[in-house]
Scaffold this motif. Structure first.
Motif, PDB file in Angstrom:
ATOM      1  N   ARG A   4       0.836  -1.186   0.000  1.00  5.26           N
ATOM      2  CA  ARG A   4       0.000   0.000   0.000  1.00  5.26           C
ATOM      3  C   ARG A   4       0.879   1.247   0.000  1.00  5.26           C
ATOM      4  N   PHE A   5       0.385   2.289  -0.649  1.00  4.52           N
ATOM      5  CA  PHE A   5       1.000   3.600  -0.607  1.00  4.52           C
ATOM      6  C   PHE A   5       0.348   4.342   0.553  1.00  4.52           C
ATOM      7  N   VAL A   6       1.135   4.952   1.424  1.00  4.22           N
ATOM      8  CA  VAL A   6       0.608   5.638   2.609  1.00  4.22           C
ATOM      9  C   VAL A   6       0.865   7.127   2.468  1.00  4.22           C
ATOM     10  N   TYR A   7      -0.199   7.906   2.694  1.00  9.36           N
ATOM     11  CA  TYR A   7      -0.115   9.364   2.572  1.00  9.36           C
ATOM     12  C   TYR A   7      -0.767   9.989   3.803  1.00  9.36           C
ATOM     13  N   HIS A   8      -0.069  10.924   4.426  1.00 10.89           N
ATOM     14  CA  HIS A   8      -0.610  11.653   5.579  1.00 10.89           C
ATOM     15  C   HIS A   8      -1.090  13.006   5.082  1.00 10.89           C
ATOM     16  N   CYS A   9      -2.385  13.248   5.233  1.00 19.33           N
ATOM     17  CA  CYS A   9      -3.013  14.433   4.669  1.00 19.33           C
ATOM     18  C   CYS A   9      -3.435  15.382   5.795  1.00 19.33           C
ATOM     19  N   THR A  10      -3.004  16.629   5.684  1.00 19.71           N
ATOM     20  CA  THR A  10      -3.362  17.647   6.669  1.00 19.71           C
ATOM     21  C   THR A  10      -4.804  18.080   6.460  1.00 19.71           C
ATOM     22  N   LEU A  11      -5.557  18.144   7.560  1.00 21.26           N
ATOM     23  CA  LEU A  11      -6.926  18.647   7.494  1.00 21.26           C
ATOM     24  C   LEU A  11      -6.912  20.175   7.542  1.00 21.26           C
ATOM     25  N   ARG A  12      -7.884  20.767   6.878  1.00 22.41           N
ATOM     26  CA  ARG A  12      -8.020  22.225   6.854  1.00 22.41           C
ATOM     27  C   ARG A  12      -9.370  22.610   7.438  1.00 22.41           C
ATOM     28  N   TRP A  13      -9.469  23.836   7.967  1.00 19.82           N
ATOM     29  CA  TRP A  13     -10.754  24.306   8.486  1.00 19.82           C
ATOM     30  C   TRP A  13     -11.820  24.226   7.412  1.00 19.82           C
ATOM     31  N   SER A  14     -11.449  24.486   6.178  1.00 12.31           N
ATOM     32  CA  SER A  14     -12.422  24.478   5.082  1.00 12.31           C
ATOM     33  C   SER A  14     -12.954  23.079   4.781  1.00 12.31           C
ATOM     34  N   ASP A  15     -12.347  22.051   5.363  1.00 12.09           N
ATOM     35  CA  ASP A  15     -12.846  20.681   5.180  1.00 12.09           C
ATOM     36  C   ASP A  15     -14.062  20.390   6.044  1.00 12.09           C
ATOM     37  N   LEU A  16     -14.348  21.253   7.027  1.00 17.41           N
ATOM     38  CA  LEU A  16     -15.390  20.972   8.012  1.00 17.41           C
ATOM     39  C   LEU A  16     -16.777  21.380   7.541  1.00 17.41           C
ATOM     40  N   ASP A  17     -17.775  20.647   8.051  1.00 18.56           N
ATOM     41  CA  ASP A  17     -19.167  21.008   7.797  1.00 18.56           C
ATOM     42  C   ASP A  17     -19.718  21.738   9.029  1.00 18.56           C
ATOM     43  N   ALA A  18     -21.003  22.009   9.036  1.00 17.98           N
ATOM     44  CA  ALA A  18     -21.639  22.753  10.134  1.00 17.98           C
ATOM     45  C   ALA A  18     -21.580  22.002  11.460  1.00 17.98           C
ATOM     46  N   TYR A  19     -21.347  20.707  11.439  1.00 10.54           N
ATOM     47  CA  TYR A  19     -21.292  19.898  12.662  1.00 10.54           C
ATOM     48  C   TYR A  19     -19.872  19.732  13.199  1.00 10.54           C
ATOM     49  N   GLY A  20     -18.884  20.329  12.522  1.00 12.36           N
ATOM     50  CA  GLY A  20     -17.500  20.224  12.971  1.00 12.36           C
ATOM     51  C   GLY A  20     -16.809  18.952  12.511  1.00 12.36           C
ATOM     52  N   HIS A  21     -17.448  18.230  11.584  1.00 14.30           N
ATOM     53  CA  HIS A  21     -16.858  17.022  11.009  1.00 14.30           C
ATOM     54  C   HIS A  21     -16.321  17.342   9.617  1.00 14.30           C
ATOM     55  N   VAL A  22     -15.410  16.511   9.124  1.00 13.91           N
ATOM     56  CA  VAL A  22     -14.979  16.651   7.741  1.00 13.91           C
ATOM     57  C   VAL A  22     -16.195  16.372   6.850  1.00 13.91           C
ATOM     58  N   ASN A  23     -16.499  17.309   5.979  1.00 12.32           N
ATOM     59  CA  ASN A  23     -17.650  17.203   5.094  1.00 12.32           C
ATOM     60  C   ASN A  23     -17.504  15.991   4.181  1.00 12.32           C
ATOM     61  N   ASN A  24     -18.615  15.298   3.927  1.00  9.10           N
ATOM     62  CA  ASN A  24     -18.554  14.078   3.117  1.00  9.10           C
ATOM     63  C   ASN A  24     -17.967  14.336   1.730  1.00  9.10           C
ATOM     64  N   ALA A  25     -18.246  15.468   1.117  1.00  8.17           N
ATOM     65  CA  ALA A  25     -17.702  15.760  -0.205  1.00  8.17           C
ATOM     66  C   ALA A  25     -16.192  15.996  -0.148  1.00  8.17           C
ATOM     67  N   ARG A  26     -15.684  16.459   0.987  1.00  7.71           N
ATOM     68  CA  ARG A  26     -14.253  16.716   1.132  1.00  7.71           C
ATOM     69  C   ARG A  26     -13.433  15.429   1.166  1.00  7.71           C
ATOM     70  N   PHE A  27     -14.080  14.318   1.490  1.00  5.94           N
ATOM     71  CA  PHE A  27     -13.358  13.051   1.450  1.00  5.94           C
ATOM     72  C   PHE A  27     -12.776  12.825   0.051  1.00  5.94           C
TER      73      PHE A  27
END
Length: 150
Positions: A4-27
């Motif tokens: 497997r190729f492993v990649y560590h991806c930084t989360l951004r504030w803009s990834d969040l939805d109104a509930y404070g979770h990563v928005n499903n489309a941002r996946f």
């Protein structure tokens, strides 16, 4: 030997939805970042730069296992929280290939996905076949489909 190729991806504030979770489309964006790292940076490191000349997505599918929070407790003054994305190639055909992904929040599986990609000639505006070098590169990450829990 495939792996497997492993990649560590930084989360951004803009990834969040109104509930404070990563928005499903941002996946999709997070998966794209990992896929680009594999195909463009990884491909070039193997001497295969042709993916940068054109690849299009034919299909995406995503299963959401659990929400991903921004998790300020994991952030530091120097680094935002990250997720780990593991990806591999499930199938290689003459004119298409399938990449599978798993996204982990810490050690917890949060999502699984698959993308079917098709090599594309941007200059000619048409689909093309994989080259032998592309097939060899992708073969380094060829693994059987992951078993999903019942």
């Amino acid at each position: 030997m495939s792996d497997r190729f492993v990649y560590h991806c930084t989360l951004r504030w803009s990834d969040l939805d109104a509930y404070g979770h990563v928005n499903n489309a941002r996946f999709l964006t997070l998966y794209e970042e990992a896929r680009v790292a594999l195909m463009f940076a990884g491909g070039r490191a193997w001497g295969v730069g042709s993916f940068a000349e054109g690849v299009v997505i034919a299909r995406h599918e995503i299963d959401y296992v659990r929400p991903v929070d921004y998790a300020l407790g994991r952030a530091t003054a120097d680094a935002a929280p990250t997720v780990r994305i593991e990806l591999w190639v499930e199938e290689i055909r003459r004119s298409a290939f399938t990449i599978a992904y798993e996204l982990y929040d810490g050690e917890v599986l949060a999502s699984r996905a698959r993308s079917v990609l098709v090599p594309y000639d941007l200059a000619e505006k048409r689909l093309r076949r994989l080259t032998d070098d592309e097939r060899t590169f992708l073969g380094n990450y060829l693994l059987p489909p992951a078993e999903e829990p019942a």
